[in-house]
Design an enzyme around this catalytic site. Structure first.
Site, mmCIF file in Angstrom:
data_model
loop_
_atom_site.group_PDB
_atom_site.id
_atom_site.type_symbol
_atom_site.label_atom_id
_atom_site.label_comp_id
_atom_site.label_asym_id
_atom_site.label_seq_id
_atom_site.Cartn_x
_atom_site.Cartn_y
_atom_site.Cartn_z
ATOM 1 N N ASP A 1 -13.470 6.759 -2.994
ATOM 2 C CA ASP A 1 -13.075 6.268 -4.323
ATOM 3 C C ASP A 1 -13.907 6.921 -5.420
ATOM 4 O OD1 ASP A 1 -11.062 4.521 -3.494
ATOM 5 O OD2 ASP A 1 -12.457 2.865 -3.179
ATOM 6 N N GLY B 1 -3.862 4.871 -11.987
ATOM 7 C CA GLY B 1 -4.238 4.488 -10.636
ATOM 8 C C GLY B 1 -3.677 5.402 -9.567
ATOM 9 N N THR C 1 -8.890 -1.162 2.517
ATOM 10 C CA THR C 1 -8.789 -1.754 1.192
ATOM 11 C C THR C 1 -9.364 -3.158 1.270
ATOM 12 O OG1 THR C 1 -7.270 -2.176 -0.641
ATOM 13 C CG2 THR C 1 -6.423 -2.573 1.574
ATOM 14 N N LYS D 1 -13.833 -3.556 2.615
ATOM 15 C CA LYS D 1 -14.711 -2.442 2.268
ATOM 16 C C LYS D 1 -16.188 -2.747 2.523
ATOM 17 C CE LYS D 1 -11.647 -0.271 -1.117
ATOM 18 N NZ LYS D 1 -11.526 0.276 -2.490
ATOM 19 N N SER E 1 0.809 -1.216 0.000
ATOM 20 C CA SER E 1 0.000 0.000 0.000
ATOM 21 C C SER E 1 0.849 1.276 0.000
ATOM 22 C CB SER E 1 -0.929 0.015 1.219
ATOM 23 O OG SER E 1 -1.647 1.230 1.278
#
Length: 279
Positions: free
Chosen positions: A106, A239, A65, A69, A18
């Site tokens: 997001d 990304g 993550t 979620k 991450s």
């Protein structure tokens, strides 16, 4: 006056890759939040309840993550409308009275990343893949796409899921077989939500004048598809763009400081990807 001591972290499994600590720590440094820390913890669905139970009042928030979620939903006191629309939370903020509030950054992060590249509205779009990220993509498209969205999927089960999300989000979703994914590249906006390597086969099908590609991967980068897209002078959103924009919103919610330092966070992420460092 001593600095405020506050903790935040990203949870998931696997989590070692991450970039979130790099981004959030860069934000804290830029904002002068000397007493703030941000770490990563390997936590799966089975361990989530216990992890939350062990947190004290110094915790400000969490980033989540996969696979957490949706697992977090029953453990929250409230969630935002955005998170409810896709039944997924990637941000938890702890209030002063101990409540756990969930949100999904997001979706607005996708919209902000596209807007940064000049994409505010499109007449149609294509989505490659049908996993959890694809539902967030549909939610983002519900706000910027005025026409149909074609989802390219590999199975009937996935097709059903995407139709269901389309109905829930008010998006006209058409389903196409993955074998026809080369046709997707003709759309004015293509959002690739697939794992690494899944779209490599499409690099030869990029049209001469492509629209905008939003590839949600950031490592490895560029993907074969993104590189081919750039060679044809198409606009590419990556990304890292998504990761930075959603992290900006997380920092603002957790710290109460706005605006979060987008440029510093992006620079830190780019450096980490170049050097291979994620700590």
């Amino acid at each position: 006056m001593s600095p405020v001591i506050a903790k935040a972290a990203v949870l998931g499994s696997p989590i070692a890759h991450s970039l979130s600590p790099v981004l959030h720590r860069a934000a804290y440094a830029e904002l002068g939040l000397d007493g703030w820390s941000y770490d990563r913890f390997e936590v799966d669905e089975a361990g989530l309840t216990g992890f939350l139970a062990g947190l004290d009042s110094s915790w400000a928030g969490l980033s989540l993550t996969m696979p957490l979620k949706r697992a977090i939903l029953p453990l929250l006191d409230a969630i935002s409308d955005t998170a409810a629309s896709v039944e997924a939370v990637n941000t938890v903020v702890f209030t002063e009275d101990g409540r756990r509030i969930g949100d999904n950054t997001d979706i607005p992060g996708m919209i902000a990343a596209l807007r940064e590249r000049g994409v505010d509205k499109v007449e149609s779009a294509a989505v490659l893949g049908a996993g959890a990220t694809a539902s967030s993509a549909l939610a983002a498209l519900s706000r910027i796409c005025t026409g149909p969205v074609t989802a390219y999927v590999r199975s009937a089960a996935r097709a059903g899921e995407m139709r269901g999300w389309g109905e829930r989000l008010g998006v006209e979703v058409h389903i196409a077989d993955w074998a026809e994914a080369d046709v997707a590249l003709r759309a004015p906006l293509v959002i690739a939500t697939t794992p690494a390597g899944a779209t490599d086969e499409l690099e030869r099908a990029v049209p001469d004048r492509p629209g905008t590609l939003f590839d949600v991967l950031y490592d490895p980068w560029p993907t074969a598809l993104a590189a081919a897209w750039s060679r044809h002078d198409g606009a590419v959103v990556g990304g890292l763009d998504l990761l930075v924009h959603q992290a900006v919103l997380q920092v603002e919610q957790m710290t109460g400081r706005t605006p979060a330092p987008l440029a510093a966070m992006r620079a830190a992420g780019e450096k980490a990807l170049t050097t291979g460092g994620t700590v």
